[in-house]
Structures are given as C-alpha cells and as structure tokens.
Design an enzyme around this catalytic site. Sequence first.
Site, PDB file in Angstrom:
ATOM      1  N   HIS A  60      -2.795   0.264  -1.467  1.00 24.03           N
ATOM      2  CA  HIS A  60      -2.488  -1.175  -1.425  1.00 24.03           C
ATOM      3  C   HIS A  60      -0.987  -1.402  -1.278  1.00 24.03           C
ATOM      4  O   HIS A  60      -0.212  -1.139  -2.193  1.00 24.03           O
ATOM      5  CB  HIS A  60      -2.984  -1.861  -2.705  1.00 24.03           C
ATOM      6  CG  HIS A  60      -2.888  -3.350  -2.646  1.00 24.03           C
ATOM      7  ND1 HIS A  60      -3.996  -4.165  -2.617  1.00 24.03           N
ATOM      8  CD2 HIS A  60      -1.815  -4.183  -2.568  1.00 24.03           C
ATOM      9  CE1 HIS A  60      -3.601  -5.435  -2.547  1.00 24.03           C
ATOM     10  NE2 HIS A  60      -2.272  -5.472  -2.520  1.00 24.03           N
ATOM     11  N   HIS A  62       2.245  -3.900   1.045  1.00 25.86           N
ATOM     12  CA  HIS A  62       2.599  -5.023   1.932  1.00 25.86           C
ATOM     13  C   HIS A  62       3.811  -4.621   2.763  1.00 25.86           C
ATOM     14  O   HIS A  62       4.953  -4.880   2.376  1.00 25.86           O
ATOM     15  CB  HIS A  62       2.907  -6.285   1.119  1.00 25.86           C
ATOM     16  CG  HIS A  62       1.707  -6.828   0.411  1.00 25.86           C
ATOM     17  ND1 HIS A  62       0.912  -7.814   0.942  1.00 25.86           N
ATOM     18  CD2 HIS A  62       1.131  -6.474  -0.763  1.00 25.86           C
ATOM     19  CE1 HIS A  62      -0.096  -8.066   0.119  1.00 25.86           C
ATOM     20  NE2 HIS A  62       0.020  -7.257  -0.934  1.00 25.86           N
ATOM     21  N   GLN A 155      -2.722 -14.794   3.464  1.00 24.59           N
ATOM     22  CA  GLN A 155      -1.934 -15.031   2.242  1.00 24.59           C
ATOM     23  C   GLN A 155      -2.060 -16.465   1.715  1.00 24.59           C
ATOM     24  O   GLN A 155      -2.080 -16.692   0.510  1.00 24.59           O
ATOM     25  CB  GLN A 155      -0.452 -14.715   2.526  1.00 24.59           C
ATOM     26  CG  GLN A 155       0.533 -15.101   1.429  1.00 24.59           C
ATOM     27  CD  GLN A 155       0.557 -14.119   0.270  1.00 24.59           C
ATOM     28  OE1 GLN A 155       1.056 -13.026   0.388  1.00 24.59           O
ATOM     29  NE2 GLN A 155      -0.009 -14.529  -0.863  1.00 24.59           N
ATOM     30  N   HIS A 213      -7.572  -9.221  -2.114  1.00 26.02           N
ATOM     31  CA  HIS A 213      -6.866  -9.564  -3.336  1.00 26.02           C
ATOM     32  C   HIS A 213      -7.865 -10.401  -4.127  1.00 26.02           C
ATOM     33  O   HIS A 213      -8.323 -11.434  -3.631  1.00 26.02           O
ATOM     34  CB  HIS A 213      -5.628 -10.385  -3.030  1.00 26.02           C
ATOM     35  CG  HIS A 213      -4.501  -9.594  -2.435  1.00 26.02           C
ATOM     36  ND1 HIS A 213      -4.597  -8.980  -1.228  1.00 26.02           N
ATOM     37  CD2 HIS A 213      -3.254  -9.330  -2.906  1.00 26.02           C
ATOM     38  CE1 HIS A 213      -3.451  -8.351  -0.973  1.00 26.02           C
ATOM     39  NE2 HIS A 213      -2.620  -8.545  -1.973  1.00 26.02           N
ATOM     40  N   GLU A 216      -6.448 -12.127  -8.965  1.00 26.30           N
ATOM     41  CA  GLU A 216      -5.105 -11.704  -9.374  1.00 26.30           C
ATOM     42  C   GLU A 216      -4.486 -12.816 -10.210  1.00 26.30           C
ATOM     43  O   GLU A 216      -3.628 -13.563  -9.759  1.00 26.30           O
ATOM     44  CB  GLU A 216      -4.218 -11.383  -8.160  1.00 26.30           C
ATOM     45  CG  GLU A 216      -2.883 -10.740  -8.570  1.00 26.30           C
ATOM     46  CD  GLU A 216      -1.954 -10.457  -7.399  1.00 26.30           C
ATOM     47  OE1 GLU A 216      -2.313 -10.800  -6.259  1.00 26.30           O
ATOM     48  OE2 GLU A 216      -0.859  -9.908  -7.630  1.00 26.30           O
ATOM     49  N   ASP A 312       1.780  -1.586  -3.916  1.00 25.79           N
ATOM     50  CA  ASP A 312       1.766  -3.030  -3.680  1.00 25.79           C
ATOM     51  C   ASP A 312       3.082  -3.518  -3.062  1.00 25.79           C
ATOM     52  O   ASP A 312       3.090  -4.028  -1.951  1.00 25.79           O
ATOM     53  CB  ASP A 312       1.457  -3.798  -4.974  1.00 25.79           C
ATOM     54  CG  ASP A 312       0.960  -5.226  -4.724  1.00 25.79           C
ATOM     55  OD1 ASP A 312       0.792  -5.600  -3.542  1.00 25.79           O
ATOM     56  OD2 ASP A 312       0.752  -5.968  -5.696  1.00 25.79           O
ATOM     57  N   TRP A 318       8.261 -10.212  -4.496  1.00 24.56           N
ATOM     58  CA  TRP A 318       7.509 -10.082  -5.742  1.00 24.56           C
ATOM     59  C   TRP A 318       8.069  -9.001  -6.673  1.00 24.56           C
ATOM     60  O   TRP A 318       7.754  -8.965  -7.843  1.00 24.56           O
ATOM     61  CB  TRP A 318       6.038  -9.774  -5.428  1.00 24.56           C
ATOM     62  CG  TRP A 318       5.379 -10.889  -4.678  1.00 24.56           C
ATOM     63  CD1 TRP A 318       4.783 -11.988  -5.237  1.00 24.56           C
ATOM     64  CD2 TRP A 318       5.270 -11.047  -3.263  1.00 24.56           C
ATOM     65  NE1 TRP A 318       4.316 -12.819  -4.242  1.00 24.56           N
ATOM     66  CE2 TRP A 318       4.595 -12.265  -3.029  1.00 24.56           C
ATOM     67  CE3 TRP A 318       5.677 -10.280  -2.163  1.00 24.56           C
ATOM     68  CZ2 TRP A 318       4.326 -12.731  -1.737  1.00 24.56           C
ATOM     69  CZ3 TRP A 318       5.401 -10.751  -0.884  1.00 24.56           C
ATOM     70  CH2 TRP A 318       4.733 -11.964  -0.681  1.00 24.56           C
TER      71      TRP A 318
HETATM   72 ZN    ZN Z   1      -1.089  -7.183  -2.711  1.00 22.11          ZN
END
Ligand code: ZN
Length: 428
Positions: A60, A62, A155, A213, A216, A312, A318
């Site tokens: 996982h 991005h 997203q 996702h 979360e 991630d 993030w």
């Molecule tokens: Zn993610």
Amino acid sequence: MEVTVDTVIRNASLADGQRGVDVAVAAGRITAIGPALPLRGAQEIDARGDLLSAPFVDAHFHMDATLSYGLPRVNASGTLLEGIALWAELKPQLTQQALIERALQYCDWAVARGLLVIRSHVDVCDDRLLAVEALLEVQRQVAPYLDLQLVAFPQDGVLRSTTALANLRRALDMGVEVVGGIPHFERTMADGATSVRLLCELAAERGLMVDMHCDESDDPLSRHIETLAYETQRLGLQGRVAGSHLTSMHSMDNYYVSKLLPLIREAGVAAIANPLINITLQGRHDSYPKRRGMTRVPELLAAGVEVAFGHDCVQDPWYSLGSGDMLEVAHMGLHVAQMTGQDAMRACYQAVTSTPARILGLRDYGVAVGNHADLVLLDAPDPVAAIRLRAARRLVMRRGKVIAEAPPAVSRLHLAGRPAQVDFRLQR
Ligand SMILES: [Zn+2]
C-alpha cells in the site's frame, strides 16, 4: 565435470529457518538450493550465514504524492482530513515531469532497500488524469528492476466527486490494474455502501482485483469492511480483494468484531494495515487515553485472514518521515500490535514479504527453485534480527543481477581488548 552457473550464493540462511544452504542462479532464475551445491558460479558470493530473503513488497503506497512534503505548505494539524485538503491544493499545480522525477527518485530509494514490488494507489480525481499518465510512464521505466502495480483511487469519493467514476473507468482503460475506493469519505454511510457495491461490480465485470481504503477512521460504527466482505462473496471475488487501513476496527465493539472476522475470512478478503501512518493519523480526536490507530492485526491473523503491512506515505501531505524501508514498517507494526512472540515477530516479516506477494498475485516470487532470482541478502541471521536491526541490505538482486549493495555498519573506535575495527555484526 563441475557445472558452471551465473551465480552461487554460499552459506545462506533462509526465512523458513534453513541454514547453511547454497543458492544457484542461472538466466535470472533460481536453479538449485541445497547444502554445498557441487556447482561453480561465474560469480561466487559468500553470505556468511546471513539471511537471503525474497525482496520486500509494499502492499500500500501513494507514489503520486511521495516526496512532495511542504508543497505548497506543510500539514499543520497533522490530520488525515487536512492532508486530503492539502493534496487538493497541490493537485492543480502538479506537473507530469515533476511527478515522474519524484516517483523515480523514490524507486531508487526503494531498490537500495530491497523493496522491489510496490502497489501504489493513484488518484483519479483530476480530470486531466495527469498522475495516472505519469505513473504508467514510471511503471514502464522501472519495470526492469521494480514491479509497480497501480490502483485507480478516487480520493475525493467515487460518488461524492461528480467526475470520479468516469475518470476511474478511463484510468482502467489506460492500463491501471486494480479498482480502488474510499467509502468512508462518501457523504453518508449509505453512499459508502453503494460505492463499495458499484466498485466491486466494476471489478467483477472487468476481471480485476480490488483494494479499497476502507473504514480509515476512529468511528466504531463504520461498517464498510462488512459490505466489502459481503460484495466479495456475492460476486465471487474471493482472493482478489483487499481492505486497506480498516482502522475503525480498532474502536469497534468486541461482540460485533467476533461476528465480523469470520465474515472477512469466509470472503477471502485480505487486510492491509499501514502502521506508520495509522499510529500517527488516528486517535487525533482523543484526549487521554488515546486510541492506537491500527486495525486488529493479531486477531485477524488468528481468524485466518491474510494481513500485510504497507508504507502508505513517505514525505507527503500526510507524513513527513519515511524512507522506503519495509523493515521500519514491520518494526512499527510489531510494536503497535504488541506482536512480540517469536511466531508473531516472524509474521511481521511475512507481512512485508510473502503475504503481500500473495495479495498482489505475484508469480514466481520467493526463494524456491524455478522462481525469479529476485533476492535480498541482509546483514542479519534471521527475520527477527533483520527487523530488530533494520539490517543493512548487503546486496539486492533482480533477475540474477546485483542492482544495489551496502556495507555492514562498522565502528572504528578503539575499545579495550578489541581489535581496532569492531564489526557491528559481532554485537548481534
Ligand atoms: Zn492510502
């Protein structure tokens, strides 16, 4: 007569506990494994008893956002929602060239750390689909040394955003291989459930895998993993679906979870936890005691569910840290889940190697005869020591070719009664 092959790695330990084995490589594949192989390698490598492992797999990630930390500003609150808002500010300013350069730089970091397979979500909520085009180009460029699997990720919500569904279909038409989703970000719980049904139907129609996702949040009443498990068995998608994050499970009622885990198992849905990110983004609305933000990893494993750990984020809206080191991910996962028993620690190693390899559907992966000679030699004798030391990757091999090397850490201090150079390896 002695047969010559391309490479023989001598005296290695394997993740399954075998010790003192030789591994022969020819034409990019593993051709023999056993003690004292009567073969000669054009290249001979002495493993010195160290762990020879299949490469790390990140289930996982991005890659469209990676290495963008501080663009256009930093995430002041450190929350998931400010991160999403910040990404929306950055998106219109992205250029394809800059995105490709950042992704390629990250792939270099990954290779140096023996991370040779990455499943990356790519945001499709930009009508230009600039990130999709860029990551397909990156996928092509890195293919000789790294497998990049892409997930079409809406997203902004596949229902909440007016163009997301059409964009997602376009991304799949362009060659993105996995259907993504974000049900907890849709406007209502009902819309979230609808999005799960619709996206699973799309995957079934096209014969694709699903990785959403899912839940979360810290909301104990979030129920999208239940819907994902239901749709998976209804549509016959068993073994092709993963729920990423599943952090709300941490906060759910224990009785409900005792019903939920067998449903996930029955549907053959895999779980992907992201320890570094979950522990920093979740529990943000709590005072004390503060919840840990990770799903119930030991309980999922005990129920027979496949659980992988993902990185991630690395230096993006993030998360400001990270380096592409899956041993750091395993280390954090082990601590957050309190998985300190011997079997549990080994399961944490599997969560960044063999388990995600199965979830991603990789072929010819693993240290076995006939498989690709994709190997990592670690400066540690076994998987648990590898996690403890975040061990140096002595060498990284792809299809039989060494593509990265790093020396073990050595202290040059003069210590009483010791040689002038103290090999850090002695301290393990
Ligand atoms: Zn993610």
